[in-house]
Every structure is written in structure tokens, then in C-alpha cells.
Design a protein around this motif. Structure first.
Motif, PDB file in Angstrom:
ATOM      1  N   ASP A  77      12.807  16.471  29.877  1.00 28.25           N
ATOM      2  CA  ASP A  77      12.583  15.645  28.692  1.00 28.25           C
ATOM      3  C   ASP A  77      13.858  14.852  28.416  1.00 28.25           C
ATOM      4  OD1 ASP A  77      10.010  16.464  28.254  1.00 28.25           O
ATOM      5  OD2 ASP A  77      10.602  18.156  27.001  1.00 28.25           O
ATOM      6  N   LEU A  78      13.687  13.540  28.224  1.00 19.20           N
ATOM      7  CA  LEU A  78      14.850  12.675  28.003  1.00 19.20           C
ATOM      8  C   LEU A  78      15.477  12.969  26.644  1.00 19.20           C
ATOM      9  CD1 LEU A  78      16.631  10.320  28.868  1.00 19.20           C
ATOM     10  CD2 LEU A  78      14.939   8.776  27.871  1.00 19.20           C
ATOM     11  N   VAL A  79      16.766  13.263  26.649  1.00 19.07           N
ATOM     12  CA  VAL A  79      17.491  13.524  25.403  1.00 19.07           C
ATOM     13  C   VAL A  79      18.625  12.519  25.295  1.00 19.07           C
ATOM     14  CG1 VAL A  79      18.754  15.206  24.027  1.00 19.07           C
ATOM     15  CG2 VAL A  79      16.965  15.972  25.620  1.00 19.07           C
ATOM     16  N   LEU A  80      18.568  11.692  24.218  1.00 19.62           N
ATOM     17  CA  LEU A  80      19.615  10.698  23.976  1.00 19.62           C
ATOM     18  C   LEU A  80      20.353  11.066  22.695  1.00 19.62           C
ATOM     19  CD1 LEU A  80      17.512   7.526  24.831  1.00 19.62           C
ATOM     20  CD2 LEU A  80      19.217   8.654  26.275  1.00 19.62           C
ATOM     21  N   PRO A  81      21.650  10.808  22.637  1.00 20.46           N
ATOM     22  CA  PRO A  81      22.424  11.221  21.459  1.00 20.46           C
ATOM     23  C   PRO A  81      22.017  10.474  20.194  1.00 20.46           C
ATOM     24  CG  PRO A  81      23.766   9.913  22.952  1.00 20.46           C
ATOM     25  CD  PRO A  81      22.464  10.156  23.654  1.00 20.46           C
ATOM     26  N   ASN A  82      21.987  11.197  19.071  1.00 20.33           N
ATOM     27  CA  ASN A  82      21.641  10.593  17.780  1.00 20.33           C
ATOM     28  C   ASN A  82      22.579   9.454  17.406  1.00 20.33           C
ATOM     29  OD1 ASN A  82      19.299  11.705  16.753  1.00 20.33           O
ATOM     30  ND2 ASN A  82      20.339  13.556  16.047  1.00 20.33           N
ATOM     31  N   ARG A  83      23.839   9.539  17.813  1.00 21.32           N
ATOM     32  CA  ARG A  83      24.790   8.477  17.441  1.00 21.32           C
ATOM     33  C   ARG A  83      24.336   7.117  17.975  1.00 21.32           C
ATOM     34  NH1 ARG A  83      28.027  11.366  21.318  1.00 21.32           N
ATOM     35  NH2 ARG A  83      28.029  10.249  23.303  1.00 21.32           N
ATOM     36  N   ALA A  84      23.634   7.116  19.107  1.00 22.07           N
ATOM     37  CA  ALA A  84      23.156   5.852  19.660  1.00 22.07           C
ATOM     38  C   ALA A  84      22.133   5.212  18.716  1.00 22.07           C
ATOM     39  CB  ALA A  84      22.541   6.076  21.031  1.00 22.07           C
ATOM     40  N   TYR A  85      21.211   6.024  18.192  1.00 24.92           N
ATOM     41  CA  TYR A  85      20.197   5.500  17.274  1.00 24.92           C
ATOM     42  C   TYR A  85      20.831   5.068  15.953  1.00 24.92           C
ATOM     43  CZ  TYR A  85      16.814   7.440  20.527  1.00 24.92           C
ATOM     44  OH  TYR A  85      16.096   7.719  21.647  1.00 24.92           O
ATOM     45  N   LEU A  86      21.776   5.867  15.443  1.00 25.19           N
ATOM     46  CA  LEU A  86      22.443   5.535  14.188  1.00 25.19           C
ATOM     47  C   LEU A  86      23.216   4.227  14.325  1.00 25.19           C
ATOM     48  CD1 LEU A  86      23.756   9.053  13.132  1.00 25.19           C
ATOM     49  CD2 LEU A  86      21.983   7.708  12.012  1.00 25.19           C
ATOM     50  N   ALA A 124      24.747   7.197  27.522  1.00 23.68           N
ATOM     51  CA  ALA A 124      24.494   8.226  28.525  1.00 23.68           C
ATOM     52  C   ALA A 124      23.521   9.247  27.944  1.00 23.68           C
ATOM     53  CB  ALA A 124      25.801   8.911  28.911  1.00 23.68           C
ATOM     54  N   SER A 125      22.547   9.668  28.734  1.00 26.11           N
ATOM     55  CA  SER A 125      21.613  10.693  28.268  1.00 26.11           C
ATOM     56  C   SER A 125      22.344  12.025  28.160  1.00 26.11           C
ATOM     57  CB  SER A 125      20.444  10.820  29.243  1.00 26.11           C
ATOM     58  OG  SER A 125      20.901  11.317  30.487  1.00 26.11           O
ATOM     59  N   GLU A 126      21.826  12.890  27.270  1.00 26.71           N
ATOM     60  CA  GLU A 126      22.454  14.200  27.118  1.00 26.71           C
ATOM     61  C   GLU A 126      21.995  15.163  28.208  1.00 26.71           C
ATOM     62  OE1 GLU A 126      21.807  15.421  23.025  1.00 26.71           O
ATOM     63  OE2 GLU A 126      23.546  14.258  22.361  1.00 26.71           O
ATOM     64  N   CYS A 127      20.853  14.856  28.827  1.00 25.29           N
ATOM     65  CA  CYS A 127      20.343  15.768  29.863  1.00 25.29           C
ATOM     66  C   CYS A 127      21.164  15.688  31.146  1.00 25.29           C
ATOM     67  CB  CYS A 127      18.856  15.503  30.117  1.00 25.29           C
ATOM     68  SG  CYS A 127      18.426  13.768  30.375  1.00 25.29           S
ATOM     69  N   CYS A 128      21.576  14.471  31.558  1.00 24.33           N
ATOM     70  CA  CYS A 128      22.290  14.383  32.845  1.00 24.33           C
ATOM     71  C   CYS A 128      23.208  13.167  32.939  1.00 24.33           C
ATOM     72  CB  CYS A 128      21.275  14.363  33.982  1.00 24.33           C
ATOM     73  SG  CYS A 128      20.226  12.904  33.958  1.00 24.33           S
ATOM     74  N   GLY A 149      22.609   6.467  32.390  1.00 23.04           N
ATOM     75  CA  GLY A 149      22.675   5.410  31.395  1.00 23.04           C
ATOM     76  C   GLY A 149      21.299   4.910  30.995  1.00 23.04           C
ATOM     77  N   TYR A 150      21.074   4.762  29.673  1.00 27.16           N
ATOM     78  CA  TYR A 150      19.817   4.202  29.163  1.00 27.16           C
ATOM     79  C   TYR A 150      20.118   3.144  28.125  1.00 27.16           C
ATOM     80  CZ  TYR A 150      16.835   7.668  31.378  1.00 27.16           C
ATOM     81  OH  TYR A 150      16.171   8.416  32.293  1.00 27.16           O
ATOM     82  N   ILE A 151      19.310   2.087  28.101  1.00 23.49           N
ATOM     83  CA  ILE A 151      19.419   1.047  27.088  1.00 23.49           C
ATOM     84  C   ILE A 151      18.347   1.298  26.039  1.00 23.49           C
ATOM     85  CG2 ILE A 151      19.148  -1.424  26.625  1.00 23.49           C
ATOM     86  CD1 ILE A 151      20.100  -1.849  29.565  1.00 23.49           C
ATOM     87  N   ILE A 152      18.743   1.308  24.759  1.00 25.77           N
ATOM     88  CA  ILE A 152      17.795   1.488  23.659  1.00 25.77           C
ATOM     89  C   ILE A 152      17.729   0.191  22.860  1.00 25.77           C
ATOM     90  CG2 ILE A 152      17.148   2.859  21.643  1.00 25.77           C
ATOM     91  CD1 ILE A 152      19.106   4.999  22.588  1.00 25.77           C
ATOM     92  N   LYS A 153      16.519  -0.308  22.659  1.00 27.62           N
ATOM     93  CA  LYS A 153      16.308  -1.479  21.810  1.00 27.62           C
ATOM     94  C   LYS A 153      15.410  -1.080  20.657  1.00 27.62           C
ATOM     95  CE  LYS A 153      16.693  -5.289  25.079  1.00 27.62           C
ATOM     96  NZ  LYS A 153      15.969  -6.332  25.807  1.00 27.62           N
ATOM     97  N   MET A 154      15.645  -1.672  19.503  1.00 31.23           N
ATOM     98  CA  MET A 154      14.803  -1.382  18.359  1.00 31.23           C
ATOM     99  C   MET A 154      13.540  -2.217  18.461  1.00 31.23           C
ATOM    100  SD  MET A 154      15.972  -1.457  14.410  1.00 31.23           S
ATOM    101  CE  MET A 154      17.183  -0.158  14.363  1.00 31.23           C
ATOM    102  N   ASN A 155      12.436  -1.595  18.124  1.00 26.98           N
ATOM    103  CA  ASN A 155      11.153  -2.292  18.148  1.00 26.98           C
ATOM    104  C   ASN A 155      10.756  -2.570  16.707  1.00 26.98           C
ATOM    105  OD1 ASN A 155       8.772  -3.342  18.971  1.00 26.98           O
ATOM    106  ND2 ASN A 155       7.962  -1.470  19.857  1.00 26.98           N
ATOM    107  N   VAL A 156      11.127  -3.758  16.220  1.00 16.65           N
ATOM    108  CA  VAL A 156      10.923  -4.075  14.809  1.00 16.65           C
ATOM    109  C   VAL A 156       9.615  -4.832  14.617  1.00 16.65           C
ATOM    110  CG1 VAL A 156      11.903  -5.260  12.806  1.00 16.65           C
ATOM    111  CG2 VAL A 156      13.410  -4.271  14.521  1.00 16.65           C
ATOM    112  N   SER A 157       8.888  -4.486  13.580  1.00 16.18           N
ATOM    113  CA  SER A 157       7.702  -5.272  13.254  1.00 16.18           C
ATOM    114  C   SER A 157       7.702  -5.582  11.756  1.00 16.18           C
ATOM    115  CB  SER A 157       6.421  -4.527  13.632  1.00 16.18           C
ATOM    116  OG  SER A 157       6.279  -3.386  12.811  1.00 16.18           O
ATOM    117  N   TYR A 158       6.996  -6.628  11.384  1.00 14.53           N
ATOM    118  CA  TYR A 158       6.945  -7.065   9.999  1.00 14.53           C
ATOM    119  C   TYR A 158       5.515  -7.050   9.500  1.00 14.53           C
ATOM    120  CZ  TYR A 158      11.581  -8.860  11.068  1.00 14.53           C
ATOM    121  OH  TYR A 158      12.882  -8.971  11.467  1.00 14.53           O
ATOM    122  N   LYS A 159       5.360  -6.808   8.194  1.00 14.68           N
ATOM    123  CA  LYS A 159       4.044  -6.859   7.579  1.00 14.68           C
ATOM    124  C   LYS A 159       4.167  -7.779   6.377  1.00 14.68           C
ATOM    125  CE  LYS A 159       0.364  -3.780   6.027  1.00 14.68           C
ATOM    126  NZ  LYS A 159       0.153  -4.029   4.592  1.00 14.68           N
TER     127      LYS A 159
END
Ligand SMILES: [Zn+2]
Length: 69
Positions: free
Chosen positions: A9-18, A32-36, A39-49
Motif C-alpha cells: 500500500d502506497l504510503v506518502l508523508p503527511n507533510r507533503a499533503y500539508l 519520497a514514499s514512506e514504504c520504499c 519518488g511520487y508527484i502529488i497534485k491537488m484535484n480541485v473542483s468548484y461548485k
């Protein structure tokens, strides 16, 4: 999701999301993933209503006068 490198299971550090939420909305972070340490790139998926405002305010959040019906 599963990590593409180690298969666990992919585990990424909370600091990246914060960091993403605080400083880089609309951008991305690489972490860097916490499992091994892959490197992973995280993008926010923003939507508007959007809905029409039907309250009693005379102007919007920037002081622009609202049309009266
Ligand atoms: Zn991994």
C-alpha cells in the motif's frame, strides 16, 4: 493505491499533503514514499461548485454592488 515499486500500500508523508494545501494549491509536490523511498508527484484535484446567491447582501465579497431584481 499500491506502490508501483514495492507493491505494498502506497504510503506518502503527511507533510507533503500539508505543504501542498498550504503553499501550492494548483501546483504539485514531489515526495519520497514512506514504504520504499520511491519518488511520487502529488497534485491537488480541485473542483468548484457555483450556485446563484439568493440572500439579502447588497454587495459581493469585493464590494461590488449586486444587481437588484
Ligand atoms: Zn513502495
Amino acid at each position: 493505491m499500491k506502490c508501483t515499486k514495492c507493491g505494498k500500500d502506497l504510503v506518502l508523508p503527511n507533510r507533503a499533503y500539508l505543504n501542498l494545501e498550504t503553499y501550492k494549491v494548483g501546483g504539485s509536490v514531489m515526495t519520497a514514499s514512506e514504504c520504499c523511498n520511491t519518488g511520487y508527484i502529488i497534485k491537488m484535484n480541485v473542483s468548484y461548485k457555483t450556485t446563484e446567491y439568493t440572500g439579502d447582501a447588497k454587495e459581493d465579497d469585493w464590494g461590488v454592488e449586486l444587481r437588484k431584481s
